[in-house]
Design a protein around this motif. Sequence first.
Motif, PDB file in Angstrom:
ATOM      1  N   ILE A   1      -2.050 -25.425 -32.377  1.00 30.88           N
ATOM      2  CA  ILE A   1      -1.963 -24.011 -32.049  1.00 30.88           C
ATOM      3  C   ILE A   1      -2.894 -23.719 -30.882  1.00 30.88           C
ATOM      4  O   ILE A   1      -4.071 -24.093 -30.914  1.00 30.88           O
ATOM      5  N   ASP A   2      -2.375 -23.059 -29.862  1.00 27.95           N
ATOM      6  CA  ASP A   2      -3.219 -22.696 -28.727  1.00 27.95           C
ATOM      7  C   ASP A   2      -4.325 -21.747 -29.207  1.00 27.95           C
ATOM      8  O   ASP A   2      -4.043 -20.725 -29.841  1.00 27.95           O
ATOM      9  N   PRO A   3      -5.600 -22.054 -28.922  1.00 24.44           N
ATOM     10  CA  PRO A   3      -6.702 -21.258 -29.460  1.00 24.44           C
ATOM     11  C   PRO A   3      -6.772 -19.837 -28.905  1.00 24.44           C
ATOM     12  O   PRO A   3      -7.388 -18.964 -29.542  1.00 24.44           O
ATOM     13  N   VAL A   4      -6.161 -19.585 -27.761  1.00 15.69           N
ATOM     14  CA  VAL A   4      -6.208 -18.252 -27.167  1.00 15.69           C
ATOM     15  C   VAL A   4      -4.960 -17.450 -27.515  1.00 15.69           C
ATOM     16  O   VAL A   4      -5.046 -16.346 -28.054  1.00 15.69           O
ATOM     17  N   ARG A   5      -3.794 -17.999 -27.231  1.00 14.57           N
ATOM     18  CA  ARG A   5      -2.539 -17.280 -27.466  1.00 14.57           C
ATOM     19  C   ARG A   5      -2.076 -17.354 -28.908  1.00 14.57           C
ATOM     20  O   ARG A   5      -1.254 -16.569 -29.345  1.00 14.57           O
ATOM     21  N   ARG A   6      -2.562 -18.356 -29.639  1.00 13.17           N
ATOM     22  CA  ARG A   6      -2.218 -18.582 -31.057  1.00 13.17           C
ATOM     23  C   ARG A   6      -0.714 -18.741 -31.248  1.00 13.17           C
ATOM     24  O   ARG A   6      -0.092 -18.103 -32.098  1.00 13.17           O
ATOM     25  N   VAL A   7      -0.145 -19.600 -30.432  1.00 12.17           N
ATOM     26  CA  VAL A   7       1.255 -19.991 -30.550  1.00 12.17           C
ATOM     27  C   VAL A   7       1.315 -21.515 -30.623  1.00 12.17           C
ATOM     28  O   VAL A   7       0.396 -22.200 -30.151  1.00 12.17           O
ATOM     29  N   PRO A   8       2.381 -22.091 -31.225  1.00 17.11           N
ATOM     30  CA  PRO A   8       2.517 -23.554 -31.311  1.00 17.11           C
ATOM     31  C   PRO A   8       2.873 -24.141 -29.941  1.00 17.11           C
ATOM     32  O   PRO A   8       4.035 -24.449 -29.649  1.00 17.11           O
ATOM     33  N   GLN A   9       1.869 -24.319 -29.127  1.00 20.27           N
ATOM     34  CA  GLN A   9       2.055 -24.654 -27.714  1.00 20.27           C
ATOM     35  C   GLN A   9       2.859 -25.926 -27.489  1.00 20.27           C
ATOM     36  O   GLN A   9       3.820 -25.960 -26.721  1.00 20.27           O
ATOM     37  N   ARG A  10       2.470 -27.003 -28.169  1.00 22.57           N
ATOM     38  CA  ARG A  10       3.133 -28.282 -27.935  1.00 22.57           C
ATOM     39  C   ARG A  10       4.568 -28.273 -28.438  1.00 22.57           C
ATOM     40  O   ARG A  10       5.448 -28.905 -27.834  1.00 22.57           O
ATOM     41  N   ALA A  11       4.814 -27.572 -29.542  1.00 23.71           N
ATOM     42  CA  ALA A  11       6.186 -27.469 -30.045  1.00 23.71           C
ATOM     43  C   ALA A  11       7.059 -26.708 -29.045  1.00 23.71           C
ATOM     44  O   ALA A  11       8.221 -27.056 -28.819  1.00 23.71           O
ATOM     45  N   ILE A  12       6.507 -25.658 -28.439  1.00 23.86           N
ATOM     46  CA  ILE A  12       7.245 -24.894 -27.434  1.00 23.86           C
ATOM     47  C   ILE A  12       7.602 -25.787 -26.247  1.00 23.86           C
ATOM     48  O   ILE A  12       8.731 -25.781 -25.744  1.00 23.86           O
ATOM     49  N   LEU A  13       6.632 -26.583 -25.790  1.00 22.53           N
ATOM     50  CA  LEU A  13       6.867 -27.460 -24.648  1.00 22.53           C
ATOM     51  C   LEU A  13       7.878 -28.555 -24.979  1.00 22.53           C
ATOM     52  O   LEU A  13       8.703 -28.933 -24.136  1.00 22.53           O
ATOM     53  N   LEU A  14       7.839 -29.066 -26.223  1.00 22.19           N
ATOM     54  CA  LEU A  14       8.802 -30.088 -26.622  1.00 22.19           C
ATOM     55  C   LEU A  14      10.222 -29.520 -26.618  1.00 22.19           C
ATOM     56  O   LEU A  14      11.157 -30.171 -26.123  1.00 22.19           O
ATOM     57  N   VAL A  15      10.385 -28.310 -27.170  1.00 23.81           N
ATOM     58  CA  VAL A  15      11.703 -27.680 -27.181  1.00 23.81           C
ATOM     59  C   VAL A  15      12.201 -27.478 -25.752  1.00 23.81           C
ATOM     60  O   VAL A  15      13.380 -27.707 -25.451  1.00 23.81           O
ATOM     61  N   ALA A  16      11.304 -27.061 -24.867  1.00 21.58           N
ATOM     62  CA  ALA A  16      11.683 -26.868 -23.469  1.00 21.58           C
ATOM     63  C   ALA A  16      12.157 -28.180 -22.844  1.00 21.58           C
ATOM     64  O   ALA A  16      13.173 -28.217 -22.138  1.00 21.58           O
ATOM     65  N   GLY A  17      11.423 -29.272 -23.104  1.00 19.75           N
ATOM     66  CA  GLY A  17      11.806 -30.569 -22.550  1.00 19.75           C
ATOM     67  C   GLY A  17      13.151 -31.041 -23.062  1.00 19.75           C
ATOM     68  O   GLY A  17      13.999 -31.525 -22.294  1.00 19.75           O
ATOM     69  N   ILE A  18      13.371 -30.917 -24.387  1.00 15.32           N
ATOM     70  CA  ILE A  18      14.648 -31.328 -24.976  1.00 15.32           C
ATOM     71  C   ILE A  18      15.796 -30.492 -24.410  1.00 15.32           C
ATOM     72  O   ILE A  18      16.862 -31.016 -24.054  1.00 15.32           O
ATOM     73  N   SER A  19      15.586 -29.182 -24.322  1.00 15.87           N
ATOM     74  CA  SER A  19      16.634 -28.287 -23.814  1.00 15.87           C
ATOM     75  C   SER A  19      16.978 -28.621 -22.365  1.00 15.87           C
ATOM     76  O   SER A  19      18.150 -28.570 -21.970  1.00 15.87           O
ATOM     77  N   LEU A  20      15.961 -28.953 -21.578  1.00 18.63           N
ATOM     78  CA  LEU A  20      16.197 -29.272 -20.170  1.00 18.63           C
ATOM     79  C   LEU A  20      17.029 -30.540 -20.034  1.00 18.63           C
ATOM     80  O   LEU A  20      18.038 -30.567 -19.302  1.00 18.63           O
ATOM     81  N   VAL A  21      16.641 -31.589 -20.759  1.00 19.79           N
ATOM     82  CA  VAL A  21      17.354 -32.863 -20.668  1.00 19.79           C
ATOM     83  C   VAL A  21      18.791 -32.721 -21.174  1.00 19.79           C
ATOM     84  O   VAL A  21      19.752 -33.129 -20.504  1.00 19.79           O
ATOM     85  N   LEU A  22      18.955 -32.110 -22.352  1.00 21.65           N
ATOM     86  CA  LEU A  22      20.294 -31.958 -22.919  1.00 21.65           C
ATOM     87  C   LEU A  22      21.145 -30.997 -22.092  1.00 21.65           C
ATOM     88  O   LEU A  22      22.357 -31.201 -21.935  1.00 21.65           O
ATOM     89  N   GLY A  23      20.523 -29.941 -21.580  1.00 21.64           N
ATOM     90  CA  GLY A  23      21.265 -28.975 -20.775  1.00 21.64           C
ATOM     91  C   GLY A  23      21.847 -29.607 -19.522  1.00 21.64           C
ATOM     92  O   GLY A  23      23.001 -29.363 -19.169  1.00 21.64           O
ATOM     93  N   LEU A  24      21.058 -30.435 -18.858  1.00 20.47           N
ATOM     94  CA  LEU A  24      21.548 -31.113 -17.659  1.00 20.47           C
ATOM     95  C   LEU A  24      22.631 -32.137 -17.987  1.00 20.47           C
ATOM     96  O   LEU A  24      23.558 -32.371 -17.202  1.00 20.47           O
ATOM     97  N   PHE A  25      22.537 -32.735 -19.190  1.00 21.24           N
ATOM     98  CA  PHE A  25      23.510 -33.745 -19.595  1.00 21.24           C
ATOM     99  C   PHE A  25      24.832 -33.118 -20.029  1.00 21.24           C
ATOM    100  O   PHE A  25      25.909 -33.650 -19.757  1.00 21.24           O
ATOM    101  N   PHE A  26      24.755 -31.962 -20.730  1.00 19.90           N
ATOM    102  CA  PHE A  26      25.950 -31.353 -21.322  1.00 19.90           C
ATOM    103  C   PHE A  26      26.490 -30.187 -20.487  1.00 19.90           C
ATOM    104  O   PHE A  26      27.153 -29.302 -21.048  1.00 19.90           O
TER     105      PHE A  26
END
Length: 473
Positions: free
Chosen positions: A350-375
């Motif tokens: 959890i990001d100590p300042v924003r208090r959001v699941p930072q790494r999970a957000i970035l992982l979803v972004a990475g997966i969406s980018l790769v799959l989006g370009l593929f599909f």
Amino acid sequence: MSATSAGPAGATGSGPAEPSGDLSAYGYTQELKRGLSLRNLVVYGMVFMVPIAPFSIFGGVFDASRGMVPLTYLIGFVAMIFTAVSYQQMSRAFPVAGSVYAYAGRGIAPPVGFLAGWAILLDYLLVPTLLYVIGANAMASVVPVVPQQVWIVAFVLLNTVVNLRGVETTARANLVFLAAQLLVLAVFVVLAVVAIQRGVNGAEWTTLPFYNPAEFSTPLVFTALSVAVLSFLGFDAISTMSEETTGGNRVVGRATILALCVVAFLFVLQTYLASLLHPGMTAFPDADASNNAFYDIGRMIAGPWLQVVIALAVAIGAAVANSLVAQAATSRLLFSMSRDRQLPAFLRHIDPVRRVPQRAILLVAGISLVLGLFFVGQINLLASLCNFGALSAFLLLHVSVVSHYLLRRRQKTYGVHLVVPVLGFAIIGYVLWNADVHAKVGGLVWLAIGCGVLLLLRRMGRSVSFEATDSLG
């Protein structure tokens, strides 16, 4: 970063008392920031479902239902309201992040919870990708010189930045996006009513879009429903924000029901008017006409400017607004499963300042980018796979209601805790049975992989026990 003091999780000497739904009863501490009200959650759910969702799939549902699109959405609402009530009951019992993963795991058994989470993970991981692909396709009709891949990259970057800034920023963005969609929808409704009154394209007021006896059959409508139900998916994501809400553990359930009812009314209204503008038709002549049906209706009733406005609204509504909340929901599910050691530990950061699941957000972004370009361009395949994952998880949700309230707590509330989930299970099961064969094959392969992962986790000694299972419901 986390609340570790005694007493209600998150309570401090200077801050307000924590709302009901103390996470310590479930073995957790309050790490995510509570900042979402009932209104925020309703807006969140509506944006996820997209009030103008039928714009992009109207032609496909029209063909599948032989012109009875509003009837299809009405049946879809009935099917989903049973599921929404089950979500309401389980969110009251277990006000924790994780949605159906947490409900099935605590209401039935931890391994079932993992499989429910794994099933809906297919939906949550692919929904942002699907939305980026839809948005890029819509933008290509407006600005054809820009490659769709460029739009996908831009959409992913924008949503990731907004989500990383915190839950309040996401909530404010949701409100703006919802207002814009409702404005476009209002313009369409007014112009469509005027066009029907004037008899444009031979249109006249009739109830045939709700029931055409010459075309109606139960299998036909349920086949169409398997397509239309995608528009309703998203109300369930409200439950992923349970640990970020204020006002108590009943707020999530109320927001779920309210968001579903409002969006269902809007779906029926817009598709009824659009259907009336194609009197006597039961199918579009070809795939292009079907894919561009709503855009063509906009041009028919107001000219090219409305066609462009509708295309832009679909692009922004799907690839920005809807993807924004989809990314947020998926990151919360990943956070919840990693917190229970069902997924890699780095995802629970959890990001100590924003208090959001930072790494999970970035992982979803990475997966969406790769799959989006593929599909790129493969909208139907992505949509069918999303449906299978969500609907499979809904089946386990209904079972968890019966298991928790009637078998474990031995309550006598047979109406809401037996009749409702049984009817919901039957309807969802029938829709799944009539789903696209490719979706069923792909979905079953995904579930088989999930079973393999579950067995591996058990051999590694990482099975979750959910020892603290006090229920507030």
